[in-house]
Design a protein around this motif. Structure first.
Motif, PDB file in Angstrom:
ATOM      1  N   SER A  70      -6.113  19.423  15.930  1.00  0.00           N
ATOM      2  CA  SER A  70      -5.655  20.022  14.615  1.00  0.00           C
ATOM      3  C   SER A  70      -5.551  18.815  13.648  1.00  0.00           C
ATOM      4  O   SER A  70      -5.157  17.583  14.250  1.00  0.00           O
ATOM      5  CB  SER A  70      -4.304  20.887  14.379  1.00  0.00           C
ATOM      6  OG  SER A  70      -4.221  20.878  13.016  1.00  0.00           O
TER       7      SER A  70
ATOM      8  N   ASP B  46       0.724  13.024   9.056  1.00  0.00           N
ATOM      9  CA  ASP B  46       0.922  13.320   7.505  1.00  0.00           C
ATOM     10  C   ASP B  46       0.079  12.908   6.562  1.00  0.00           C
ATOM     11  O   ASP B  46       0.734  11.846   6.039  1.00  0.00           O
ATOM     12  CB  ASP B  46       2.551  13.295   7.432  1.00  0.00           C
ATOM     13  CG  ASP B  46       2.958  13.958   5.934  1.00  0.00           C
ATOM     14  OD1 ASP B  46       2.074  14.675   5.199  1.00  0.00           O
ATOM     15  OD2 ASP B  46       4.015  13.683   5.429  1.00  0.00           O
TER      16      ASP B  46
ATOM     17  N   THR C 170      -4.829  24.638  19.428  1.00  0.00           N
ATOM     18  CA  THR C 170      -4.576  25.368  18.088  1.00  0.00           C
ATOM     19  C   THR C 170      -4.733  26.859  17.804  1.00  0.00           C
ATOM     20  O   THR C 170      -4.071  27.721  17.642  1.00  0.00           O
ATOM     21  CB  THR C 170      -5.179  24.434  17.039  1.00  0.00           C
ATOM     22  OG1 THR C 170      -4.873  23.058  17.225  1.00  0.00           O
ATOM     23  CG2 THR C 170      -4.826  24.985  15.704  1.00  0.00           C
TER      24      THR C 170
ATOM     25  N   ASN D 229       0.738  19.175  17.842  1.00  0.00           N
ATOM     26  CA  ASN D 229       1.660  19.519  16.903  1.00  0.00           C
ATOM     27  C   ASN D 229       1.659  19.099  15.666  1.00  0.00           C
ATOM     28  O   ASN D 229       0.426  18.654  15.199  1.00  0.00           O
ATOM     29  CB  ASN D 229       3.227  18.972  17.605  1.00  0.00           C
ATOM     30  CG  ASN D 229       4.415  19.725  17.149  1.00  0.00           C
ATOM     31  OD1 ASN D 229       4.457  20.495  16.071  1.00  0.00           O
ATOM     32  ND2 ASN D 229       5.490  19.923  17.914  1.00  0.00           N
ATOM     33  N   LYS D 230       2.719  19.290  14.664  1.00  0.00           N
ATOM     34  CA  LYS D 230       2.338  18.740  13.172  1.00  0.00           C
ATOM     35  C   LYS D 230       3.519  17.679  12.949  1.00  0.00           C
ATOM     36  O   LYS D 230       4.561  17.500  13.611  1.00  0.00           O
ATOM     37  CB  LYS D 230       2.603  19.949  12.300  1.00  0.00           C
ATOM     38  CG  LYS D 230       4.040  20.549  12.236  1.00  0.00           C
ATOM     39  CD  LYS D 230       4.287  21.887  11.409  1.00  0.00           C
ATOM     40  CE  LYS D 230       4.044  21.344   9.921  1.00  0.00           C
ATOM     41  NZ  LYS D 230       4.239  22.352   8.716  1.00  0.00           N
ATOM     42  N   ASN D 231       3.192  16.846  11.800  1.00  0.00           N
ATOM     43  CA  ASN D 231       3.875  15.896  11.333  1.00  0.00           C
ATOM     44  C   ASN D 231       4.565  14.959  12.545  1.00  0.00           C
ATOM     45  O   ASN D 231       5.692  14.720  12.603  1.00  0.00           O
ATOM     46  CB  ASN D 231       5.144  16.217  10.610  1.00  0.00           C
ATOM     47  CG  ASN D 231       4.661  16.744   9.316  1.00  0.00           C
ATOM     48  OD1 ASN D 231       3.218  16.502   8.815  1.00  0.00           O
ATOM     49  ND2 ASN D 231       5.225  17.746   8.805  1.00  0.00           N
TER      50      ASN D 231
ATOM     51  N   THR E 180      -3.342  18.215  11.702  1.00  0.00           N
ATOM     52  CA  THR E 180      -1.785  18.187  11.272  1.00  0.00           C
ATOM     53  C   THR E 180      -0.920  17.315  11.726  1.00  0.00           C
ATOM     54  O   THR E 180       0.364  17.092  11.275  1.00  0.00           O
ATOM     55  CB  THR E 180      -1.225  19.656  11.470  1.00  0.00           C
ATOM     56  OG1 THR E 180      -1.298  19.829  12.759  1.00  0.00           O
ATOM     57  CG2 THR E 180      -1.736  20.830  10.608  1.00  0.00           C
ATOM     58  N   GLU E 181      -1.345  16.620  12.772  1.00  0.00           N
ATOM     59  CA  GLU E 181      -0.275  15.632  13.666  1.00  0.00           C
ATOM     60  C   GLU E 181       0.108  14.337  12.807  1.00  0.00           C
ATOM     61  O   GLU E 181       1.415  13.963  12.978  1.00  0.00           O
ATOM     62  CB  GLU E 181      -1.004  15.125  14.852  1.00  0.00           C
ATOM     63  CG  GLU E 181      -1.599  16.306  15.748  1.00  0.00           C
ATOM     64  CD  GLU E 181      -1.760  15.997  17.150  1.00  0.00           C
ATOM     65  OE1 GLU E 181      -1.042  14.902  17.819  1.00  0.00           O
ATOM     66  OE2 GLU E 181      -2.417  16.595  17.638  1.00  0.00           O
TER      67      GLU E 181
END
Length: 487
Positions: free
Chosen positions: A359, A364, A216, A335-337, A361-362
């Motif tokens: 992070s 939701d 990140t 990554n995110k979501n 953010t992975e």
């Protein structure tokens, strides 16, 4: 043999007095001092937030904020245990102590606050640095370790379970001090770099170098560099061999099992598991779970990593294809979501969901806030749907291994040595060697870090002859691989 056959007589014939004195269990402990048993709360200030307490260490300093300074003795023991399993960073400390290569360095450290990182912090101080320390994760702090470091005179602002506001307040307190101005940053996630650049731009321009160890944080640095906002040199140690191939792979291979076991008491044999991401972290998780008898699938966006997963015996699938049938889902992408509310709506009752990427953010998690949350134990929540279905979420989507368990000290020794060398390199480099950009740790330093840890295994390296070195086009002392070599 009537006495032998009579079970009642056999049981009652055992002397119970000195062995089962149930009324005096507390008084029978070997140590009766105030430090005889560990408790993570202070009875006289139960429920009081750390920011609302006035605490001083034995030297009279109050330049810190921890949960309970009185627990410092337990923290010191934790650090001593970790130190025994961290031969590389201890060897580096001993070799460089006389030179003081970090004399004059004033380092903001925003990392996990635990026993292993405390060994790194104390090594930096031994090498001449002045340090202020905050946590990069609100759930990974070991409170007693933070107390021990504060007792030793290091300004540390961290406690387990900080709020979002507390998190940024702690970093700000480390950056902004009336009698102290930083010239180096040791970051894990990029939060200290982000806050300093945003709130103290003039101070940021005076930084000599940044050392970053997470996916990140490195991603943020490359974004700053691309936007021409990175005005100081930064060292990406996340992609150094001694980080990715050891911390990311071997540490996660052991700690994923530890985290899931401690949090949920789950049995892995026969369970259907989906691991999202087959980078080094994903590889470690898959290897461990497969070894315990789980049926493991992988989701991937990268065809090379996907092919590696196939060759290692894992099915590569899309999340939607298997999410209804899995028992455990682990994210490891950075990554995110990666896991959305739509995915979680389809999960079966009792599915365990956790993240192993840096992070939060992975998964939701915000989309779940309208549902019922039921705390099971520390860092373990039941998320309950209106129809009664529930899934088990670990650490609110943050790092499961550092929030729900511990990590192997030996592997952290490798990463810590890499970080220390990167700080020394940036701090002592002559003007002009490094510009406002992101650099990788020189391979020679990677090899040196590895060599520090080989004596633990009684490993002996083979030396090339001069003729062999000429044939390979290498220096006999290394580096032994070209920059493009993939380990």
């Amino acid at each position: 043999m009537p006495a032998f056959k009579d079970r009642t007589r056999r049981r009652m014939s055992l002397p119970i007095g000195p062995y089962l004195n149930l009324d005096n269990r507390r008084s029978s402990t070997a140590s009766t001092g105030s430090d005889s048993s560990y408790c993570d709360t202070s009875s006289d200030e139960e429920g009081k937030l750390p920011r609302d307490k006035h605490q001083v260490n034995s030297s009279g300093s109050s330049d810190f904020c921890v949960k309970n300074i009185k627990q410092h003795a337990f923290g010191r023991r934790e650090i001593e245990i970790a130190e025994q399993e961290m031969p590389g960073i201890v060897a580096l400390r001993q070799r460089a102590d006389g030179e003081k290569p970090l004399k004059g360095a004033k380092i903001i450290c925003c990392t996990h606050v635990n026993a292993q990182t405390a060994v790194l912090i104390e090594t930096l101080i031994t090498l001449g640095a002045s340090v202020r320390w905050a946590a990069c994760n609100i759930y990974s702090t070991q409170n007693e370790v933070a107390s021990a470091v504060a007792e030793a005179g290091v300004p540390v602002y961290a406690w387990r379970g900080e709020s979002e506001e507390d998190f940024w307040w702690c970093i700000d307190k480390c950056i902004h001090s009336d009698s102290w101005q930083p010239n180096m940053i040791l970051d894990d996630g990029g939060d200290a770099t982000h806050l300093m650049l945003k709130k103290y731009p003039a101070m940021f321009r005076g930084i000599k170098g940044i050392v970053e160890e997470s996916v990140t944080g490195v991603h943020r640095l490359y974004q700053l560099s691309k936007a021409q906002k990175l005005t100081v040199p930064a060292m990406n140690v996340n992609d150094s061999v001694t980080k990715t191939k050891f911390d990311n792979l071997y540490s996660c291979r052991e700690s994923i099992l530890d985290a899931l076991k401690r949090a949920t008491d789950v049995m892995f044999g026969g369970k259907h598991v989906l691991v999202c991401g087959y980078g080094e972290v994903g590889k470690g998780c898959c290897s461990a779970l497969k070894g315990m008898g789980a049926v493991v699938c992988v989701s991937e966006i990268d065809p090379i990593c996907a092919l590696q997963a196939c060759m290692d015996g894992f099915r590569v699938v899309k999340v939607n294809e298997v999410v209804r049938n899995i028992d455990i889902l682990v994210t490891a992408t950075g990554n995110k979501n990666v896991v959305t509310r739509e995915h979680m709506d389809k999960m079966k009752n009792g599915c365990i969901l956790c993240n192993m990427g840096h992070s939060n953010t992975e998964i939701d998690v915000q989309s779940l806030r309208g549902l019922t949350w039921e705390k099971v134990r520390s860092q373990v929540d039941h998320i309950i749907w209106p129809d009664g279905k529930r899934i088990i979420l670990l650490a609110e989507g943050r790092l499961a291994n550092l929030s729900c368990s511990t990590i192997p000290s030996f592997v952290v020794s490798i990463t810590a040595s890499t970080q220390a060398l990167a700080l020394i390199e940036l701090f002592s480099a002559p003007a002009g060697r490094y510009k406002g950009d992101v650099y990788l740790l020189p391979k020679k330093m990677d090899e040196y870090v590895a060599s520090l840890h080989l004596p633990t295994f009684d490993a002996h390296l083979t030396e090339m002859t001069e003729d062999q070195a000429r044939y390979m086009g290498l220096n006999r002392a290394g580096p032994f691989k070209q920059a493009y070599y993939r380990y």
